[in-house]
Design an enzyme around this catalytic site. Structure first.
Site, mmCIF file in Angstrom:
data_model
loop_
_atom_site.group_PDB
_atom_site.id
_atom_site.type_symbol
_atom_site.label_atom_id
_atom_site.label_comp_id
_atom_site.label_asym_id
_atom_site.label_seq_id
_atom_site.Cartn_x
_atom_site.Cartn_y
_atom_site.Cartn_z
ATOM 1 N N ASP A 89 -10.199 6.709 -0.961
ATOM 2 C CA ASP A 89 -8.889 6.249 -1.405
ATOM 3 C C ASP A 89 -8.694 6.459 -2.902
ATOM 4 O OD1 ASP A 89 -7.640 5.331 0.906
ATOM 5 O OD2 ASP A 89 -8.558 3.351 0.774
ATOM 6 N N LYS A 109 -7.276 10.116 -0.083
ATOM 7 C CA LYS A 109 -6.180 9.472 0.647
ATOM 8 C C LYS A 109 -5.288 8.733 -0.330
ATOM 9 C CE LYS A 109 -6.898 5.860 3.487
ATOM 10 N NZ LYS A 109 -6.035 4.787 2.927
ATOM 11 N N GLU A 126 -1.367 6.505 -0.534
ATOM 12 C CA GLU A 126 -0.368 5.806 0.259
ATOM 13 C C GLU A 126 1.044 6.147 -0.197
ATOM 14 O OE1 GLU A 126 -3.161 1.797 0.780
ATOM 15 O OE2 GLU A 126 -1.094 1.609 0.086
ATOM 16 N N GLU A 159 -0.674 3.274 9.842
ATOM 17 C CA GLU A 159 -1.166 1.905 9.968
ATOM 18 C C GLU A 159 -0.051 0.974 10.415
ATOM 19 O OE1 GLU A 159 -3.531 -1.584 7.436
ATOM 20 O OE2 GLU A 159 -3.282 0.416 6.565
#
Length: 270
Positions: A90, A118, A120, A187
């Site tokens: 992340d 990763k 978001e 998610e």
């Protein structure tokens, strides 16, 4: 060591072939060398060094306090124990706010041992995704419930339940794929939306709280072992029903993902 131990390194090409074959792969968080070795030896294809460490290791109430130094340290630990899984890491909160910051931080994770980063967001990370892809850094785009935006969202809630929001998520997923994302993580979205997105994209889709129709599943290690202080609807304790300890619990999880017995109906959102 498990008979499921991987005999070859998992790459993005491996995951893409699994997607194209209509099969499944398993992902799990890892934060240290010991559990990285156990999980990768049990057949987990992707190890995620997640900023979830802020909650399950550091005791914070969100992922926001996690720093780049934290992430680099734990990625390096996981790399030392890994036995052939792909390592995803992340980019933590506010670590990709500018072009120069994004490149520097992504490079730090890759140097520490990550093979894909990763981040978001939705349409607003399209340019960032393109920037990283153009420089040879693989990207997993994380959509739906994005924990780094918990204060804006107002809590940990299912996303995409109304038709308009679902359409936006689908369109932004396609945009991120076109911008160079190699993987999408969804998610806490309804099962039907996750299936639509998975069927619409050419890249693999990893789900957590997104139903059984995604290309892969991911769980937080501490949830799988039943030691997390909270138990979201979409998690299952694989340790409680296993006689072979932690390695056996992880092997059971991998098998359940590949045979499509997890997640079951009770783990899904409508």
């Amino acid at each position: 060591m498990s008979t499921q131990t991987q005999s070859r390194n998992i790459t993005l090409t491996t995951l893409q072939k699994i997607k194209e074959a209509g099969q499944k792969f398993a992902c799990l968080t890892a934060y240290d060398a010991c559990f990285a070795e156990i999980a990768s030896s049990a057949g987990v294809e992707v190890l995620l060094v997640g900023d979830s460490l802020g909650m399950v290791l550091q005791g914070h109430d969100s992922t926001l306090p996690v720093t780049m130094a934290d992430m680099v340290y734990h990625v390096a630990c996981v790399k030392r124990g890994n036995k052939g899984a792909l390592i995803m890491a992340d980019l933590p909160f506010m670590s990709y706010a500018s072009e120069s910051q994004t490149l520097e931080n992504a490079a730090s994770l890759m140097r520490a041992g990550a093979q894909i980063v990763k981040l978001e967001g939705g349409a607003w990370i399209a340019n960032t995704t393109r920037l990283l892809a153009e420089r040879g850094i693989p990207v997993c785009a994380h959509m739906g419930l994005t924990p780094q935006s918990v204060n804006r969202i107002g809590g940990f809630y299912v996303q995409g339940r109304d038709t308009e929001q679902a359409q936006v998520i689908l369109e932004e997923a396609l945009l991120l794929q076109d911008s160079g994302a190699n993987i999408l993580l969804l998610e806490c979205v309804p099962r039907t939306l996750a299936k639509t997105i998975t069927d619409s994209l050419e890249i693999p889709v990893i789900g957590i709280g997104a139903g059984p129709d995604t290309t892969a599943q991911i769980m937080v290690l501490h949830d799988l072992l039943g030691v997390s202080p909270i138990t979201p609807k979409f998690v299952k304790n694989f340790l409680v029903e296993n006689n072979n300890g932690i390695p056996g619990a992880i092997e059971s999880y991998v098998s359940a993902v590949k045979t499509e017995t997890f997640p079951a109906k009770e783990h899904c959102f409508d």
